[in-house]
Design a protein around this motif. Structure first.
Motif, short mmCIF file in Angstrom:
data_model
loop_
_atom_site.label_atom_id
_atom_site.label_comp_id
_atom_site.label_asym_id
_atom_site.label_seq_id
_atom_site.Cartn_x
_atom_site.Cartn_y
_atom_site.Cartn_z
N ALA A 386 23.44 17.25 69.96
CA ALA A 386 22.80 18.38 68.26
C ALA A 386 22.85 16.99 67.81
N VAL A 387 22.33 15.88 67.96
CA VAL A 387 21.29 15.32 66.83
C VAL A 387 19.40 15.38 67.67
N ALA A 388 20.05 15.50 69.06
CA ALA A 388 18.60 15.88 69.07
C ALA A 388 18.00 17.13 68.89
N LEU A 395 11.15 18.41 63.20
CA LEU A 395 10.32 17.34 63.52
C LEU A 395 8.89 18.18 64.29
N PHE A 396 9.63 18.77 65.00
CA PHE A 396 8.26 19.60 65.80
C PHE A 396 7.68 20.56 65.11
N PRO A 397 7.29 21.45 63.79
CA PRO A 397 6.66 22.08 63.21
C PRO A 397 5.72 20.85 62.64
N TRP A 398 6.11 19.58 61.79
CA TRP A 398 5.60 18.76 61.47
C TRP A 398 4.06 18.45 62.57
N VAL A 399 4.77 17.91 63.42
CA VAL A 399 4.77 17.33 64.43
C VAL A 399 2.70 18.00 65.06
N VAL A 400 3.07 19.86 64.87
CA VAL A 400 1.99 20.65 65.25
C VAL A 400 1.46 20.29 64.16
N ARG A 401 1.63 20.72 63.03
CA ARG A 401 1.06 20.39 61.55
C ARG A 401 -0.35 19.51 61.84
N GLN A 402 0.27 18.29 62.05
CA GLN A 402 -0.75 16.50 62.22
C GLN A 402 -1.65 17.08 63.34
#
Length: 470
Positions: A386-388, A395-402
């Motif tokens: 659940a934590v993962a 975090l995935f959308p933020w990483v994609v934007r970066q």
């Protein structure tokens, strides 16, 4: 006032309402306070009464054109009119029938090809806001709230004209004759009896001598200026557009209802453009008659009025195109917003699936009956999963934007505005105008500021210029 008008109309139209086929004919007259005399005809036997009315008008005012308004159609109408009007056109009553029952319009044209001395005719649907037709005659317009927007039929004021020109009247061959056909409805009756004849007789060019071609141009243009106002229609369309924009931005109505209403407005715009283009083509066709009139008559202000009408119609045409485009853009915006809402809903479902799909898979694995698992082991496995899942989801959308910013840095570039790229206030004024606060004023003030005794400029002016340059 409106109720009195209704009562007068009811008394005047009583014979028509009871079905005795009466037609009211109005003949223009300067002697009448209402600028016309009226006669009710129910058959060919009433022809002498109509002839006496026309004869009295011609003998009293031999230089005035004879303007006749007829509010209906009957097969025997030709016999009544032929009692004092030359029968150049054997089917004169057909024009009245077309006005009453047909839906097509006719360009101004000769009624026959037999010769030059034949009448000009036209059938035109004048266009205006329905309420204006009623307000102009002090009548309360009907309510359309229960039925939605008015149909295109309510914007039309149908008129047919028969311009006989000179030589048609039996009593005076030098008097031109014009016959106008309208429908027997309350608005048409009030326009004819309250507005039209007064409008004609107040025209300074009413009794000017004209040839047949000029007569049809004068009659067509005067009826157009009286009964058609495209500016009113454009104003109403702008009001409808503002309402649609408010509803779209405020989400006041369901999206299906909003788009349906805007589609109806676009359909009406297409219909309006058809009528507008017909008016424009009619004026342009009449403009060609200028070549057939004598040189001294080409300076008549009538031709300038027609040129102005053509220019206005072309401007109205482009305005309707821009309004139609704005409605279509608004409809497209509605679809884009709806798609964006559906996309947001889908992304929300994707987030939920990302969070709970691993847990669901883990529960399925622990639910296998052939393998015995201790229940506490599911808890030890579910918490890290659940934590993962949550970490990956957020975090995935933020990483994609970066990553996108690093791969496509152009998206993060912003052009900084520079003062030298724009015309500052006062720079567009003439050089002899000194506007405080503008660059031209400061530079000019520095150039013309008197020098000191030692030939140097005052320090205050230098500071102002240095501060501006900084």
């Amino acid at each position: 006032m409106a109720s009195n008008a209704h009562r007068r109309y009811a008394r005047r139209r009583k014979s028509w309402e009871y079905g005795d086929d009466a037609i009211y004919i109005r003949v223009g007259s300067r002697r009448s306070p209402r600028h016309f005399n009226e006669v009710s005809v129910t058959g060919p036997r009433d022809a002498p009464r109509f002839a006496r009315l026309v004869g009295d008008q011609v003998r009293a005012f031999p230089h005035d054109p004879v303007i006749i308004a007829i509010n209906g159609y009957q097969p025997w109408l030709e016999e009544v009119l032929s009692s004092c009007i030359e029968d150049y056109w054997s089917d004169i009553s057909d024009l009245g029938r077309e006005v009453q029952y047909a839906g097509t319009m006719q360009f101004p044209q000769k009624a026959s090809k037999r010769g030059q001395d034949v009448p000009w005719t036209f059938i035109l649907d004048h266009m205006n806001v329905p309420q204006v037709y009623y307000w102009s005659v002090d009548m309360e317009p009907p309510s359309w709230e229960d039925e939605g927007l008015p149909e295109i039929e309510h914007y039309r004021f149908r008129v047919g004209a028969w311009e006989c020109g000179r030589g048609a009247c039996h009593f005076d061959r030098e008097v031109p004759v014009a016959i106008i056909f309208t429908r027997p409805n309350p608005v048409a009756e009030h326009v004819v009896t309250e507005l039209m004849f007064n409008y004609f007789y107040k025209d300074n060019d009413f009794d000017q001598p004209r040839e047949d071609e000029e007569g049809i141009c004068w009659l067509f243009s005067r009826l157009y200026w009286l009964l058609t106002d495209w500016q009113n229609l454009i104003s109403e369309i702008v009001i409808r557009l503002d309402e649609a924009e408010d509803n779209a931005h405020g989400r006041n109505l369901p999206v299906k209802l909003r788009t349906r209403m805007m589609h109806r407005e676009v359909d009406r715009l297409y219909e309006f453009k058809e009528y507008l283009r017909f008016h424009n083509r009619s004026f342009k066709k009449l403009q060609k008659l200028r070549d057939n009139v004598p040189e001294q008559e080409k300076k008549d202000p009538l031709w300038s009025d027609m040129d102005d009408a053509v220019e206005d119609l072309e401007q109205y045409d482009s305005t309707l195109d821009s309004l139609k485009e704005r409605f279509n853009n608004l409809i497209e915006l509605e679809f884009n917003i709806q798609n964006a809402v559906q996309s947001d809903n889908s992304s929300f479902l994707t987030v939920i699936a990302t969070l709970f799909l691993p847990l669901s898979y883990l529960a399925g694995v622990f639910g296998i009956t052939t393998i015995t698992w201790r229940p506490i082991w599911y808890l030890y496995a579910a918490i890290p999963v659940a934590v993962a899942s949550a970490t990956f989801t957020f975090l995935f959308p933020w990483v994609v934007r970066q990553v996108q910013k690093r791969l496509y840095p152009v998206e993060s570039l912003r052009i900084h505005l520079q003062r030298r790229n724009f015309t500052m206030l006062g720079d567009e004024l003439p050089s002899n105008v000194n506007v405080p606060g503008s660059r031209a004023a400061k530079v000019k003030g520095k150039a013309h500021r008197p020098a000191g005794l030692d030939g140097t400029r005052p320090r205050s002016g230098t500071r102002v210029q240095e501060k501006y340059d900084e």
